[in-house]
Design an enzyme around this catalytic site. Structure first.
Site, PDB file in Angstrom:
ATOM      1  N   PHE A   1      31.123  42.656  36.536  1.00 27.80           N
ATOM      2  CA  PHE A   1      31.466  43.434  37.732  1.00 27.80           C
ATOM      3  C   PHE A   1      32.398  44.576  37.350  1.00 27.80           C
ATOM      4  O   PHE A   1      33.431  44.358  36.721  1.00 27.80           O
ATOM      5  CB  PHE A   1      32.137  42.563  38.802  1.00 27.80           C
ATOM      6  CG  PHE A   1      32.505  43.361  40.024  1.00 27.80           C
ATOM      7  CD1 PHE A   1      31.526  43.790  40.920  1.00 27.80           C
ATOM      8  CD2 PHE A   1      33.829  43.728  40.272  1.00 27.80           C
ATOM      9  CE1 PHE A   1      31.859  44.550  42.034  1.00 27.80           C
ATOM     10  CE2 PHE A   1      34.165  44.482  41.394  1.00 27.80           C
ATOM     11  CZ  PHE A   1      33.172  44.887  42.270  1.00 27.80           C
TER      12      PHE A   1
ATOM     13  N   ASP B   1      36.948  46.673  30.383  1.00 25.50           N
ATOM     14  CA  ASP B   1      37.337  46.703  31.786  1.00 25.50           C
ATOM     15  C   ASP B   1      38.406  45.641  31.988  1.00 25.50           C
ATOM     16  O   ASP B   1      38.107  44.447  32.097  1.00 25.50           O
ATOM     17  CB  ASP B   1      36.115  46.427  32.671  1.00 25.50           C
ATOM     18  CG  ASP B   1      36.466  46.460  34.158  1.00 25.50           C
ATOM     19  OD1 ASP B   1      37.664  46.397  34.482  1.00 25.50           O
ATOM     20  OD2 ASP B   1      35.530  46.538  34.980  1.00 25.50           O
TER      21      ASP B   1
ATOM     22  N   LYS C   1      44.016  47.135  39.604  1.00 29.19           N
ATOM     23  CA  LYS C   1      44.575  46.049  40.412  1.00 29.19           C
ATOM     24  C   LYS C   1      46.107  45.863  40.340  1.00 29.19           C
ATOM     25  O   LYS C   1      46.797  46.334  41.217  1.00 29.19           O
ATOM     26  CB  LYS C   1      43.840  44.750  40.114  1.00 29.19           C
ATOM     27  CG  LYS C   1      42.407  44.788  40.661  1.00 29.19           C
ATOM     28  CD  LYS C   1      41.765  43.428  40.740  1.00 29.19           C
ATOM     29  CE  LYS C   1      40.517  43.429  41.590  1.00 29.19           C
ATOM     30  NZ  LYS C   1      39.262  43.686  40.885  1.00 29.19           N
TER      31      LYS C   1
END
Ligand code: PLP
Length: 399
Positions: free
Chosen positions: A138, A223, A252
């Site tokens: 993702f 990532d 995040k």
């Protein structure tokens, strides 16, 4: 306002893109959040791995207050002090030499894809543009990011997708080797697949991928949007695997709750971007960077926070493993690193998430059957005990 009115107005005015739980969250402090009706919850979601220092950490709050009074936003036409400070901190504590700031994880991935293509085309070979990513990965929700994400459910209905991406099974070095062509410019991976169900890279996998990249002059993009900022017990998850990437996306936890993302690279690769090649109006603005500096300084200065993360991780895993031995038919596996932990069930996780909410605990479910625990790094033993006891109660009552 009556809770039902919130639900009605939400569905009346807000686009229907989220399945929401019937809770209106109004206030938070540390591990705790309170809903509009005054109910208290222990938060093991932490805004999906965003509130790395807990809710409203005093240093982050004060940094935002001070910066808001001084200067909230100016354009990147000018030099921005907190942006320089945050970039310097990131560079001093990572493999990277240069930072580009944006506003989210997906944007950090977009920036990474653009830089990788530009660098490879201009400095390796003009035919190189293809990116190999992992199945079940993702990377965010922009068009390029859903293309990079190896899951059809994010792509369906949005075709045509962006050309130049292929996918191979995660943790399969042979498949990766076979997927490389003359046109491959980069490999894009999460060190731990978060949304994909907390799947950790095998100990040697990233090292072998790094070697492949070196042999074939291919860039390695990691990532670390979810795994970065201390989440796994080191500042960045790749430090566990003894390798460094050429490009890394983070977001995040970076701003302790404010929307900020960043793409980091080595000097060599960063040279692919020249003025005008990439930009973001809000990227690295004074307000979010001040929050980022406060967050990163707190994680770094207080060596305590990463230690705490590792101690609580070991404790949490121990307690979840005990639960697994008590409910072997229900719990398949406990896995993860630091405070990115998953418990794979033999059944759907959502009813358990709902039962937890009833009992005053926020947890999350990834990939349908994996309970995901991503609490703030300040979580304590007593919080973990309370959650695991609640899970024990819930599991005991399952048919
Ligand atoms: C959350 C996440 C993203 C997307 O971040 P957004 O801020 O939602 O765009 C990308 N990659 C990974 C690994 C993530 O966990």
């Amino acid at each position: 306002m009556e809770v039902k009115k919130f639900f009605d107005e939400s569905s009346r005015y807000i686009m229907n893109t989220y399945t929401r739980y019937p809770v209106v969250l109004r206030k938070g402090r540390g591990m705790k959040v309170w809903s509009s009706d005054g109910k208290e919850y222990l938060d093991f979601v932490g805004g999906v791995a965003v509130n790395i220092l807990g809710h409203c950490h005093p240093r982050v709050v004060v940094a935002i207050q001070k910066q808001a009074q001084r200067l909230i936003h100016v354009s990147n036409y000018y030099y921005i002090e907190p942006q320089i400070k945050l970039a310097k901190l990131l560079v001093e504590h990572s493999f990277a030499d240069k930072v580009f700031f944006c506003n989210s994880g997906a944007e950090a991935i977009e920036a990474a894809i653009k830089l990788a293509r530009k660098y490879a085309k201009e400095q390796v070979h003009p035919n190189r543009f293809e990116i190999i990513a992992a199945k079940n990965s993702f990377h965010g929700r922009t068009l390029a990011a859903i293309t990079a994400s190896g899951q059809e459910k994010f792509q369906k209905g949005f075709e045509p997708l962006v050309p130049g991406f292929t996918h191979v099974p995660f943790n399969d070095i042979q498949a990766m080797r076979e997927a490389i062509t003359e046109e491959t410019c980069a490999i894009l991976l999460e060190p731990i697949q978060g949304e994909g169900g907390v799947r950790v890279a095998d100990p040697n996998y990233l090292k072998e991928v790094r070697d492949l990249c070196n042999e074939q002059n291919i860039l390695l993009i990691l990532d670390e949007v979810q795994t970065g900022m201390g989440r796994t017990g080191k500042l960045f998850a790749h430090e566990h695997f003894g390798i460094t990437p050429d490009i890394m996306a983070i977001a995040k936890g970076l701003g302790g709750g404010v929307p900020i993302g960043a793409m980091l690279a080595t000097d060599k690769v960063a040279s692919g971007f020249q003025p005008g090649n990439h930009a973001s109006t809000f990227g690295g603005n004074p307000l979010v960077c001040a929050a980022g500096v406060a967050t990163l300084e707190t994680i770094l200065e207080d060596g305590f926070i990463l230690d705490q993360c590792n101690r609580m991780s070991a404790y949490f895993i121990g307690r979840l493993e005990l639960l697994r031995t008590k409910f072997p038919a229900l719990v398949k596996e406990v896995r993860g690193r630091g405070l990115l932990l998953g418990m794979e069930l033999t059944t759907e996780g959502d009813p358990i998430v709902r039962a937890c909410i009833e009992k005053g605990f926020l947890i999350n479910c990834a990939a349908g059957t994996v309970l995901r625990f991503i609490p703030p790094l300040i979580v304590q033993r007593k919080d973990i005990d309370q959650l695991v006891d609640a899970l024990h109660g819930i599991f005991s009552k399952l048919p």
